[in-house]
Design a protein around this motif. Structure first.
Motif, PDB file in Angstrom:
ATOM      1  N   ALA A  97      14.837   7.274  -9.755  1.00  0.00           N
ATOM      2  CA  ALA A  97      15.485   7.782 -10.973  1.00  0.00           C
ATOM      3  C   ALA A  97      14.805   9.022 -11.532  1.00  0.00           C
ATOM      4  N   LEU A  98      13.617   9.353 -11.042  1.00  0.00           N
ATOM      5  CA  LEU A  98      12.878  10.484 -11.594  1.00  0.00           C
ATOM      6  C   LEU A  98      13.416  11.812 -11.073  1.00  0.00           C
ATOM      7  N   THR A  99      13.352  12.821 -11.929  1.00  0.00           N
ATOM      8  CA  THR A  99      13.715  14.183 -11.552  1.00  0.00           C
ATOM      9  C   THR A  99      12.482  15.071 -11.687  1.00  0.00           C
ATOM     10  N   PRO A 100      12.516  16.276 -11.131  1.00  0.00           N
ATOM     11  CA  PRO A 100      11.366  17.184 -11.275  1.00  0.00           C
ATOM     12  C   PRO A 100      11.056  17.576 -12.716  1.00  0.00           C
ATOM     13  N   ALA A 101      11.962  17.252 -13.649  1.00  0.00           N
ATOM     14  CA  ALA A 101      11.730  17.588 -15.057  1.00  0.00           C
ATOM     15  C   ALA A 101      10.745  16.633 -15.725  1.00  0.00           C
ATOM     16  N   THR A 102      10.399  15.530 -15.058  1.00  0.00           N
ATOM     17  CA  THR A 102       9.539  14.504 -15.651  1.00  0.00           C
ATOM     18  C   THR A 102       8.268  14.334 -14.833  1.00  0.00           C
ATOM     19  N   LEU A 103       7.135  14.384 -15.494  1.00  0.00           N
ATOM     20  CA  LEU A 103       5.857  14.076 -14.854  1.00  0.00           C
ATOM     21  C   LEU A 103       5.593  12.584 -14.986  1.00  0.00           C
ATOM     22  N   LEU A 104       5.360  11.904 -13.870  1.00  0.00           N
ATOM     23  CA  LEU A 104       4.983  10.493 -13.880  1.00  0.00           C
ATOM     24  C   LEU A 104       3.465  10.383 -13.973  1.00  0.00           C
ATOM     25  N   VAL A 105       2.995   9.685 -14.999  1.00  0.00           N
ATOM     26  CA  VAL A 105       1.569   9.374 -15.139  1.00  0.00           C
ATOM     27  C   VAL A 105       1.432   7.868 -14.937  1.00  0.00           C
ATOM     28  N   PHE A 106       0.948   7.489 -13.762  1.00  0.00           N
ATOM     29  CA  PHE A 106       0.847   6.084 -13.374  1.00  0.00           C
ATOM     30  C   PHE A 106      -0.610   5.650 -13.546  1.00  0.00           C
ATOM     31  N   ASP A 107      -0.868   4.881 -14.584  1.00  0.00           N
ATOM     32  CA  ASP A 107      -2.236   4.497 -14.949  1.00  0.00           C
ATOM     33  C   ASP A 107      -2.623   3.219 -14.213  1.00  0.00           C
ATOM     34  N   GLU A 108      -3.484   3.368 -13.214  1.00  0.00           N
ATOM     35  CA  GLU A 108      -3.953   2.232 -12.411  1.00  0.00           C
ATOM     36  C   GLU A 108      -5.419   1.926 -12.695  1.00  0.00           C
ATOM     37  N   ALA A 109      -5.779   1.853 -13.968  1.00  0.00           N
ATOM     38  CA  ALA A 109      -7.174   1.581 -14.330  1.00  0.00           C
ATOM     39  C   ALA A 109      -7.670   0.252 -13.769  1.00  0.00           C
ATOM     40  N   TYR A 110      -6.749  -0.684 -13.551  1.00  0.00           N
ATOM     41  CA  TYR A 110      -7.136  -2.028 -13.084  1.00  0.00           C
ATOM     42  C   TYR A 110      -6.731  -2.249 -11.628  1.00  0.00           C
ATOM     43  N   TYR A 111      -6.600  -1.169 -10.899  1.00  0.00           N
ATOM     44  CA  TYR A 111      -6.138  -1.219  -9.511  1.00  0.00           C
ATOM     45  C   TYR A 111      -6.969  -2.174  -8.652  1.00  0.00           C
ATOM     46  N   GLU A 112      -8.281  -2.078  -8.743  1.00  0.00           N
ATOM     47  CA  GLU A 112      -9.139  -2.856  -7.842  1.00  0.00           C
ATOM     48  C   GLU A 112      -8.911  -4.352  -7.994  1.00  0.00           C
ATOM     49  N   TYR A 113      -8.650  -4.810  -9.223  1.00  0.00           N
ATOM     50  CA  TYR A 113      -8.430  -6.239  -9.445  1.00  0.00           C
ATOM     51  C   TYR A 113      -7.115  -6.715  -8.844  1.00  0.00           C
ATOM     52  N   ALA A 114      -6.146  -5.817  -8.758  1.00  0.00           N
ATOM     53  CA  ALA A 114      -4.800  -6.202  -8.325  1.00  0.00           C
ATOM     54  C   ALA A 114      -4.538  -5.959  -6.846  1.00  0.00           C
ATOM     55  N   GLN A 115      -5.316  -5.093  -6.222  1.00  0.00           N
ATOM     56  CA  GLN A 115      -4.959  -4.583  -4.896  1.00  0.00           C
ATOM     57  C   GLN A 115      -4.785  -5.680  -3.851  1.00  0.00           C
ATOM     58  N   GLY A 116      -5.517  -6.782  -3.977  1.00  0.00           N
ATOM     59  CA  GLY A 116      -5.418  -7.839  -2.980  1.00  0.00           C
ATOM     60  C   GLY A 116      -4.366  -8.886  -3.279  1.00  0.00           C
ATOM     61  N   SER A 117      -3.651  -8.731  -4.378  1.00  0.00           N
ATOM     62  CA  SER A 117      -2.669  -9.735  -4.785  1.00  0.00           C
ATOM     63  C   SER A 117      -1.382  -9.577  -3.977  1.00  0.00           C
ATOM     64  N   PRO A 118      -0.800 -10.696  -3.545  1.00  0.00           N
ATOM     65  CA  PRO A 118       0.460 -10.619  -2.795  1.00  0.00           C
ATOM     66  C   PRO A 118       1.541  -9.908  -3.613  1.00  0.00           C
ATOM     67  N   GLY A 119       2.219  -8.982  -2.986  1.00  0.00           N
ATOM     68  CA  GLY A 119       3.317  -8.295  -3.661  1.00  0.00           C
ATOM     69  C   GLY A 119       2.913  -7.073  -4.452  1.00  0.00           C
ATOM     70  N   TYR A 120       1.592  -6.831  -4.614  1.00  0.00           N
ATOM     71  CA  TYR A 120       1.205  -5.634  -5.360  1.00  0.00           C
ATOM     72  C   TYR A 120       1.416  -4.406  -4.472  1.00  0.00           C
ATOM     73  N   PRO A 121       2.227  -3.443  -4.917  1.00  0.00           N
ATOM     74  CA  PRO A 121       2.590  -2.323  -4.035  1.00  0.00           C
ATOM     75  C   PRO A 121       1.446  -1.326  -3.849  1.00  0.00           C
ATOM     76  N   ASN A 122       1.476  -0.666  -2.712  1.00  0.00           N
ATOM     77  CA  ASN A 122       0.553   0.440  -2.468  1.00  0.00           C
ATOM     78  C   ASN A 122       1.165   1.683  -3.120  1.00  0.00           C
ATOM     79  N   VAL A 123       0.852   1.852  -4.382  1.00  0.00           N
ATOM     80  CA  VAL A 123       1.483   2.898  -5.190  1.00  0.00           C
ATOM     81  C   VAL A 123       1.191   4.280  -4.633  1.00  0.00           C
TER      82      VAL A 123
END
Length: 372
Positions: free
Chosen positions: A187-213
């Motif tokens: 749904a994003l267009t070049p008019a919008t900057l996506l800021v994806f805050d993954e401050a807690y990435y390390e805790y979630a990375q091994g969880s089933p279903g957590y996407p490789n963003v």
């Protein structure tokens, strides 16, 4: 003579802004309530401390503390680029990832621009844009702490200048699924900057279903930045090292234009590099935190409290008490949590996952503070 009030000199947006709730320090609580044993569970800090290699690296680096740091964070940049599989030019660095949030807002948001986020939200995702006169379009999360993807897609129909949120969510702890992420990115267009805050990435990375963003975003044509930090899983909150992975070097260059030249100090750079090398220490801390998170969540559920399933190092729960009154009651037992103060969430509390002793202190204090 009464000092002159400088408030009228400030911009209207700043005069109307609420201060960020950074919480109380252990020293403040100890002095105010006369308690010596403090469980500081309000700021999502890592109770297990940094790798022993960090202390050794800092000790060696002290001799050079009279010199300015490397403005490009070269040593850390190269190490992270290899670890993440990105070009070194795709990395930007900040005095904590919140420094990068502030820079991003100053670079990309102007008075009257729109930012889309979610609610409840990390306070600085809204405070910094508001300080610049931007409009906030906040999409409430659904029951059970789920992201309202349909609501976010609707908010993107008229493209905002920026879409910024955290996943895992702070304060909720839930995360986008791969299919939800896909719908959002389409749904994003070049008019919008996506800021994806993954401050807690390390805790979630091994969880089933957590996407490789990061892997998915590497295929995305619209502009984006992923924010990560050494404050949480690496336990360097006191040294302030955050970084961002950007969609293109051109985006990194724009950010660097408003970044103060030496925003990550010499000691912090050395410490982050050392922490990055000790994967065994990181893994042990993550496993201990995730075990304790499940134990504390079960205890809260056993108290018949509403608890959102979390992939981070904290839990978001609802009680019959107003969050501020529960917060005050817990302080008298030496326990610091984060009362949530956004409208519609003033009966919700975020509690960090400490070590077993801290968590037991929290659970005992909570039981004593709840109505019987």
């Amino acid at each position: 003579m009464r000092p002159f009030d400088p408030t009228p000199l400030a911009r209207r947006e700043v005069r109307d802004l609420e201060s960020y709730n950074a919480g109380l320090s252990s020293e403040q609580v100890s002095k105010r309530f006369g308690v010596s044993k403090i469980a500081k569970l309000g700021s999502n800090e890592n109770p297990y401390g940094p790798s022993p290699q960090v202390a050794a690296a800092i000790s060696s680096a002290i001799i050079d503390s009279g010199l300015y740091p490397d403005a490009s964070c070269g040593l850390l940049r190269d190490a992270l680029a290899v670890r993440l599989g990105v070009a070194p030019e795709q990395l930007v660095f900040g005095n904590g990832s919140e420094d990068l949030i502030a820079i991003l807002c100053r670079v990309f948001l102007d008075h009257g621009d729109t930012l889309v986020t979610v609610t409840p939200a990390f306070g600085l995702h809204t405070l910094y844009p508001q300080s610049l006169g931007a409009h906030i379009r906040a999409v409430p999360m659904l029951e059970g702490g789920r992201f309202d993807i349909d609501g976010l897609l609707e908010a993107l129909i008229e493209p905002p200048r920026m879409l910024m949120f955290s996943s895992p969510s702070n304060p909720v702890g839930s995360a986008l699924s791969a299919s939800q992420l896909e719908r959002l990115l389409e749904a994003l267009t070049p008019a919008t900057l996506l800021v994806f805050d993954e401050a807690y990435y390390e805790y979630a990375q091994g969880s089933p279903g957590y996407p490789n963003v990061l892997a998915r975003l590497s295929q995305q044509q619209t502009p984006w930045i992923v924010l990560r930090t050494f404050s949480k899983a690496y336990s360097l909150a006191g040294l302030r090292v955050g970084y961002g992975i950007v969609s293109s070097p051109a985006l990194g260059d724009l950010i660097d234009r408003l970044r103060t030249p030496f925003n990550v100090n010499r000691i912090a750079q050395v410490a982050a590099f050392a922490a990055l090398q000790d994967e065994a220490h990181l893994k042990a801390g993550l496993e201990a935190t995730n075990r304790e998170r499940e134990r504390v969540a079960k205890a809260l559920n056993d108290m018949h409290l509403t608890v959102v399933p979390s992939l981070a190092n904290f839990l978001f729960f609802k009680t019959d008490n107003a969050s501020d009154s529960l917060h005050e009651a817990l302080l008298s037992h030496g326990v610091i949590v984060k009362p949530w103060r956004e409208p519609d969430y003033r009966h919700w509390v975020r509690v960090s996952i400490g070590n077993r002793e801290q968590n037991d202190q929290f659970l005992a204090a909570l039981a004593a503070s709840m109505p019987h």
